[in-house]
Design an enzyme around this catalytic site. Structure first.
Site, PDB file in Angstrom:
ATOM      1  N   CYS A 162      -0.204   4.046   2.107  1.00  0.00           N
ATOM      2  CA  CYS A 162      -0.354   4.014   3.480  1.00  0.00           C
ATOM      3  C   CYS A 162       0.953   4.264   3.779  1.00  0.00           C
ATOM      4  CB  CYS A 162      -0.691   2.660   3.866  1.00  0.00           C
ATOM      5  SG  CYS A 162      -2.160   2.169   3.167  1.00  0.00           S
ATOM      6  N   ASP A 163       2.132   3.738   3.255  1.00  0.00           N
ATOM      7  CA  ASP A 163       3.507   3.615   3.649  1.00  0.00           C
ATOM      8  C   ASP A 163       4.618   4.334   2.893  1.00  0.00           C
ATOM      9  OD1 ASP A 163       2.533   1.679   5.418  1.00  0.00           O
ATOM     10  OD2 ASP A 163       2.907  -0.141   4.049  1.00  0.00           O
ATOM     11  N   CYS A 166       0.801  -1.147   0.022  1.00  0.00           N
ATOM     12  CA  CYS A 166       0.045   0.015  -0.001  1.00  0.00           C
ATOM     13  C   CYS A 166       1.062   1.341   0.005  1.00  0.00           C
ATOM     14  CB  CYS A 166      -0.909  -0.170   1.218  1.00  0.00           C
ATOM     15  SG  CYS A 166      -2.066   1.341   1.387  1.00  0.00           S
TER      16      CYS A 166
HETATM   17  C1  FAD Z   1       0.164  -3.660   4.447  1.00  0.00           C
HETATM   18  C2  FAD Z   1      -1.342  -2.873   4.492  1.00  0.00           C
HETATM   19  C3  FAD Z   1      -1.210  -1.372   5.139  1.00  0.00           C
HETATM   20  C4  FAD Z   1      -2.257  -0.849   4.894  1.00  0.00           C
HETATM   21  N1  FAD Z   1      -2.269   0.470   5.353  1.00  0.00           N
HETATM   22  C5  FAD Z   1      -3.457   1.390   5.576  1.00  0.00           C
HETATM   23  C6  FAD Z   1      -3.214   2.779   6.083  1.00  0.00           C
HETATM   24  O1  FAD Z   1      -2.064   3.164   6.438  1.00  0.00           O
HETATM   25  N2  FAD Z   1      -4.379   3.533   6.000  1.00  0.00           N
HETATM   26  C7  FAD Z   1      -5.496   2.964   5.471  1.00  0.00           C
HETATM   27  O2  FAD Z   1      -6.569   3.821   5.574  1.00  0.00           O
HETATM   28  N3  FAD Z   1      -5.560   1.617   4.903  1.00  0.00           N
HETATM   29  C8  FAD Z   1      -4.617   0.748   4.971  1.00  0.00           C
HETATM   30  N4  FAD Z   1      -4.560  -0.334   4.472  1.00  0.00           N
HETATM   31  C9  FAD Z   1      -6.022  -0.771   3.739  1.00  0.00           C
HETATM   32  C10 FAD Z   1      -6.737  -1.244   4.978  1.00  0.00           C
HETATM   33  O3  FAD Z   1      -6.064  -2.105   5.983  1.00  0.00           O
HETATM   34  C11 FAD Z   1      -8.221  -1.769   4.805  1.00  0.00           C
HETATM   35  O4  FAD Z   1      -8.720  -1.025   3.593  1.00  0.00           O
HETATM   36  C12 FAD Z   1      -9.249  -2.259   5.647  1.00  0.00           C
HETATM   37  O5  FAD Z   1      -8.496  -3.144   6.603  1.00  0.00           O
HETATM   38  C13 FAD Z   1     -10.333  -2.919   5.208  1.00  0.00           C
HETATM   39  O6  FAD Z   1     -11.133  -3.437   6.307  1.00  0.00           O
HETATM   40  P1  FAD Z   1     -12.158  -4.487   6.240  1.00  0.00           P
HETATM   41  O7  FAD Z   1     -12.870  -4.780   7.543  1.00  0.00           O
HETATM   42  O8  FAD Z   1     -13.193  -4.227   4.941  1.00  0.00           O
HETATM   43  O9  FAD Z   1     -11.360  -5.633   5.956  1.00  0.00           O
HETATM   44  P2  FAD Z   1     -10.132  -6.483   6.561  1.00  0.00           P
HETATM   45  O10 FAD Z   1      -9.175  -5.587   7.294  1.00  0.00           O
HETATM   46  O11 FAD Z   1      -9.483  -7.470   5.421  1.00  0.00           O
HETATM   47  O12 FAD Z   1     -10.932  -7.355   7.641  1.00  0.00           O
HETATM   48  C14 FAD Z   1     -11.607  -8.507   7.294  1.00  0.00           C
HETATM   49  C15 FAD Z   1     -11.652  -9.589   8.456  1.00  0.00           C
HETATM   50  O13 FAD Z   1     -12.542 -10.436   7.945  1.00  0.00           O
HETATM   51  C16 FAD Z   1     -11.972 -12.045   8.295  1.00  0.00           C
HETATM   52  N5  FAD Z   1     -12.517 -12.991   7.294  1.00  0.00           N
HETATM   53  C17 FAD Z   1     -12.219 -13.179   6.035  1.00  0.00           C
HETATM   54  N6  FAD Z   1     -12.952 -13.922   5.615  1.00  0.00           N
HETATM   55  C18 FAD Z   1     -13.700 -14.657   6.567  1.00  0.00           C
HETATM   56  C19 FAD Z   1     -14.774 -15.623   6.563  1.00  0.00           C
HETATM   57  N7  FAD Z   1     -15.033 -16.343   5.527  1.00  0.00           N
HETATM   58  N8  FAD Z   1     -15.236 -15.719   7.882  1.00  0.00           N
HETATM   59  C20 FAD Z   1     -14.955 -15.011   8.915  1.00  0.00           C
HETATM   60  N9  FAD Z   1     -14.157 -14.050   8.794  1.00  0.00           N
HETATM   61  C21 FAD Z   1     -13.390 -13.710   7.646  1.00  0.00           C
HETATM   62  C22 FAD Z   1     -10.225 -11.544   8.141  1.00  0.00           C
HETATM   63  O14 FAD Z   1      -9.759 -12.594   8.967  1.00  0.00           O
HETATM   64  C23 FAD Z   1     -10.346 -10.414   8.715  1.00  0.00           C
HETATM   65  O15 FAD Z   1     -10.164 -10.411  10.070  1.00  0.00           O
HETATM   66  C24 FAD Z   1      -3.639  -1.097   4.249  1.00  0.00           C
HETATM   67  C25 FAD Z   1      -3.612  -2.651   3.900  1.00  0.00           C
HETATM   68  C26 FAD Z   1      -2.449  -3.667   3.937  1.00  0.00           C
HETATM   69  C27 FAD Z   1      -2.591  -4.699   3.752  1.00  0.00           C
END
Ligand code: FAD
Length: 306
Positions: free
Chosen positions: A133-134, A130
């Site tokens: 982000c970084d 990302c």
């Molecule tokens: C390395 C990295 C750095 C980042 N840095 C930033 C930043 O600095 N600022 C920023 O705004 N965004 C950042 N992002 C993006 C941000 O992390 C995501 O946009 C955000 O986490 C999305 O949230 P979410 O809840 O939709 O999904 P996720 O964070 O992916 O959470 C989904 C959850 O669902 C669980 N899950 C998946 N499938 C299933 C299932 N079938 N049953 C039950 N549980 C399940 C997973 O284990 C996980 O815990 C970064 C992403 C990455 C990879």
């Protein structure tokens, strides 16, 4: 029966839990791994409004603590089947069957990996998925970016504003990005393009020190000294569980607009898993709030807005 079953305890799922409980609904969060989602392993978050700097782990911990303190129940089980068509929704896990009046799918995405040597070991130690982000951590440094689509090229432009040199590594001889972005990239003096090249390995003892490339046409190998490697070769939606049940687009993302409604009544999609243009914490949290309020409307409660 629970009012809202939430699948996934990332930012979207836990935000939905907070808003759901504050709307007077019972909430059960089903998480297949550990709470926090993608952000939990990120060293620094510096773009969440109102929080100048925080580790990803602490960010995740704070949302989790807030949801649990309000009364959200979180179970750690793997969903194996869903029944989402009727008035009573069921999520069947490897251990239990849960019934709810509605379901919020907040299962996120995965960053597509390169699969090369060094990538996993140096992830968070110079390897990032990302740039938005970084990227700020690499001011004045040399970095590589891998990919050839719009995201990779936009990331290259973004990085070139701050980094000394940006090496753009693409496995083909032409980019798959819009012309205006390609032209901008080509006009930047500090972006060097390595066409027809694949990353063989990422090297470094504790942090990234270099990337080794090979040219697919000539076979020539090149080592590029750098401090950061940004991998922008796509996201992977993980929606097999909902295949044939909830409508998805060609990329596998759940079709849902800003109101988080899916094609099924009482089934909502929040965060990175749904069709959207910006996948970030702030949009995931916003989706969680919207999905929970829509769920509250669906089950006939009056949502609490304060
Ligand atoms: C390395 C990295 C750095 C980042 N840095 C930033 C930043 O600095 N600022 C920023 O705004 N965004 C950042 N992002 C993006 C941000 O992390 C995501 O946009 C955000 O986490 C999305 O949230 P979410 O809840 O939709 O999904 P996720 O964070 O992916 O959470 C989904 C959850 O669902 C669980 N899950 C998946 N499938 C299933 C299932 N079938 N049953 C039950 N549980 C399940 C997973 O284990 C996980 O815990 C970064 C992403 C990455 C990879």
């Amino acid at each position: 029966m629970t009012d809202i079953l939430i699948i996934g305890a990332g930012t979207a799922g836990l935000s939905a839990a907070i808003y759901g409980i504050r709307s007077g609904l019972s909430v059960l969060v089903i998480e297949q791994m550990i709470y926090g989602g993608q952000i939990a392993n990120t060293p620094d978050v510096e773009n969440y409004p109102g929080i100048a700097s925080i580790s990803g782990f602490e960010f995740a911990q704070n949302i989790y603590n807030q949801a649990v303190a309000l009364g959200a129940e979180v179970v750690y089980e793997t969903p194996v089947q869903v029944e989402l068509n009727g008035d009573i929704k069921r999520v069947i896990t490897d251990q239990n069957t849960y019934e709810g009046r509605c379901v919020i799918i907040a299962n996120g995405v995965e960053r597509r990996k390169l699969g090369c040597e060094g990538e996993e070991r140096l992830s968070g130690r110079g390897v990032s998925y990302c740039a938005t982000c970084d990227g700020a951590f690499y001011k004045g440094k040399d970095v590589c970016i891998v990919g050839g689509g719009n995201t990779a090229l936009e990331d290259a432009l973004y990085l070139s504003n701050n980094c000394k040199k940006v090496h753009l590594i693409h496995r083909r001889d032409a980019f798959r990005a819009s012309k205006i972005i390609v032209d901008s990239v080509l006009s930047r003096d500090n972006i060097e393009i390595h066409y027809d090249s694949v990353v063989d390995k990422i090297e470094g003892k504790d942090v990234v020190e270099s990337v080794v490339l090979s040219n697919k046409k000539t076979g020539e190998r090149t080592e590029i000294p750098c401090q950061g490697v940004f991998i922008a070769v796509g996201l992977v939606a993980k929606n097999h569980l909902f295949a044939g049940v909830v409508e998805t687009d060609e990329g596998g993302y759940i079709k849902a607009g800003e109101d988080c409604h899916t094609n099924l009544p009482g089934v909502f999609a929040a965060g990175d898993t749904r069709t959207k243009s910006v996948r970030q914490l702030v949009t995931a949290a916003a989706d969680g709030a919207v999905a929970a309020m829509e769920a509250a409307n669906y089950v006939g409660e009056v949502p609490a807005l304060h």
